[in-house]
Design an enzyme around this catalytic site. Sequence first.
Site, PDB file in Angstrom:
ATOM      1  N   THR A 208       0.833  -1.200   0.000  1.00 18.06           N
ATOM      2  CA  THR A 208       0.000   0.000   0.000  1.00 18.06           C
ATOM      3  C   THR A 208       0.868   1.251   0.000  1.00 18.06           C
ATOM      4  OG1 THR A 208      -1.814  -1.079   1.128  1.00 18.06           O
ATOM      5  CG2 THR A 208      -1.557   1.256   1.581  1.00 18.06           C
ATOM      6  N   VAL A 237     -13.085  -5.135   1.921  1.00 15.56           N
ATOM      7  CA  VAL A 237     -12.518  -3.800   2.102  1.00 15.56           C
ATOM      8  C   VAL A 237     -11.560  -3.851   3.288  1.00 15.56           C
ATOM      9  CG1 VAL A 237     -13.018  -1.390   2.644  1.00 15.56           C
ATOM     10  CG2 VAL A 237     -14.556  -2.673   1.142  1.00 15.56           C
ATOM     11  N   ASP A 239      -8.299  -1.723   5.613  1.00 12.25           N
ATOM     12  CA  ASP A 239      -8.237  -0.546   6.489  1.00 12.25           C
ATOM     13  C   ASP A 239      -7.978   0.751   5.738  1.00 12.25           C
ATOM     14  OD1 ASP A 239      -5.655  -1.726   5.889  1.00 12.25           O
ATOM     15  OD2 ASP A 239      -4.807  -0.154   7.159  1.00 12.25           O
ATOM     16  N   THR A 259       0.019   0.794   6.728  1.00 19.69           N
ATOM     17  CA  THR A 259       0.038  -0.305   5.765  1.00 19.69           C
ATOM     18  C   THR A 259       0.191  -1.604   6.538  1.00 19.69           C
ATOM     19  OG1 THR A 259       1.173  -1.302   3.877  1.00 19.69           O
ATOM     20  CG2 THR A 259       2.559  -0.064   5.418  1.00 19.69           C
TER      21      THR A 259
HETATM   22  N1  ASP Z   1      -3.622  -2.470   4.443  1.00 16.65           N
HETATM   23  C1  ASP Z   1      -3.923  -2.960   3.132  1.00 16.65           C
HETATM   24  C2  ASP Z   1      -5.184  -3.793   3.193  1.00 16.65           C
HETATM   25  O1  ASP Z   1      -5.348  -4.563   4.103  1.00 16.65           O
HETATM   26  C3  ASP Z   1      -2.828  -3.784   2.536  1.00 16.65           C
HETATM   27  C4  ASP Z   1      -1.471  -3.153   2.544  1.00 16.65           C
HETATM   28  O2  ASP Z   1      -1.172  -2.327   3.399  1.00 16.65           O
HETATM   29  O3  ASP Z   1      -0.666  -3.484   1.655  1.00 16.65           O
HETATM   30  O4  ASP Z   1      -5.974  -3.705   2.289  1.00 16.65           O
END
Ligand code: ASP
Length: 342
Positions: A208, A237, A239, A259
Amino acid sequence: MSRWWLQGFAFVFCGAFMSLAAASTDEPVANVVLAVHGGTGLDKVDMTPELSAKLRAVLKEALQAGERRLKEPGATALDGVEVAIRILEDSPLLNAGRGAVFTHEGRNELDASIMDGKTKKAGAVAGVTVVKNPISAARAVMEQSKHVMMIGRGAEVFATQKGLEIVDPAYFWTEGRWKDIQNVWEAEKNKRSEVDAPADRRHTQYGTVGAIARDTAGNLAAGTSTGGMTNKMFGRVGDSPIIGAGTYADNDGAAVSCTGHGEYFIRYSVSHEIVAQVKYKKSSVKDAADDVINRQLKSAGGEGAAIVLSPAGEYAAAYNSEGLYRGWVTASGEIVVKLYED
Ligand code: ASP
């Protein structure tokens, strides 16, 4: 216990232990105007010098563009955040915009959010499939609608009406991410058939992107954009588009972008929890980030990271993963980019 269960247990246990063995907090940096992240990324052993150079270059480009924007007359922290995130979204190397990971069904569903620390206004989109820069759609929801979050087709129609760039879903296809989902499908076939079968950590790195900024008026903003997690169920969905989970900004506390494994970040209200510790407990940004990421989340088994910026310009990052692609720029223009501890 059957052999299948023993194997499954060993797989999950070792994976959790290996990925959560780390706990790092960057020493705080003063006078920061903009910081970005590109997720916790690959384990160091999988990093190549070529990829490292490309990642550093795109993080630097985002910081430079955001800093330039922040210097323009009248520019706000929101502008700096949006400009920086758009560059990270346009990179095929990061899991946001182009470069987003694939769902279990082999599609790309994108989430993003943005928040203004001065007004506490916020905007978010989730599950969009044709909006080139979801962060701009999130900002449009905040500034041009009476809502905070829009999902799926409604968000896409809204973004189209507001004149945002719409692309064919194929725009988000990248070879690397496609290989990742194929490897997961293969691993699932060999292990077990449930949709949420644990995928090898190598295929579920968190990539992310996010940005936090402070403008010359001293206002904060935060934003986060993602393709979610490889092999997520369609409609899932995470965070990143949830205000208080992946993104939060409050001029009386801090700006935060996260992330990691989104389900944990939602359950622990991570970005808001960090801001609350700064605001009410008077913790430093470093201590707050460290407590939430390296103590609370880590003990729960939630892998991930947060970058944090105070109204005074103090920046810190905490990550319980091996790495965190990140960088910051100070008011005097000094740019630092890091992928791991160094
Ligand atoms: N936090 C993001 C999710 O769970 C994934 C990520 O941080 O790469 O959708």
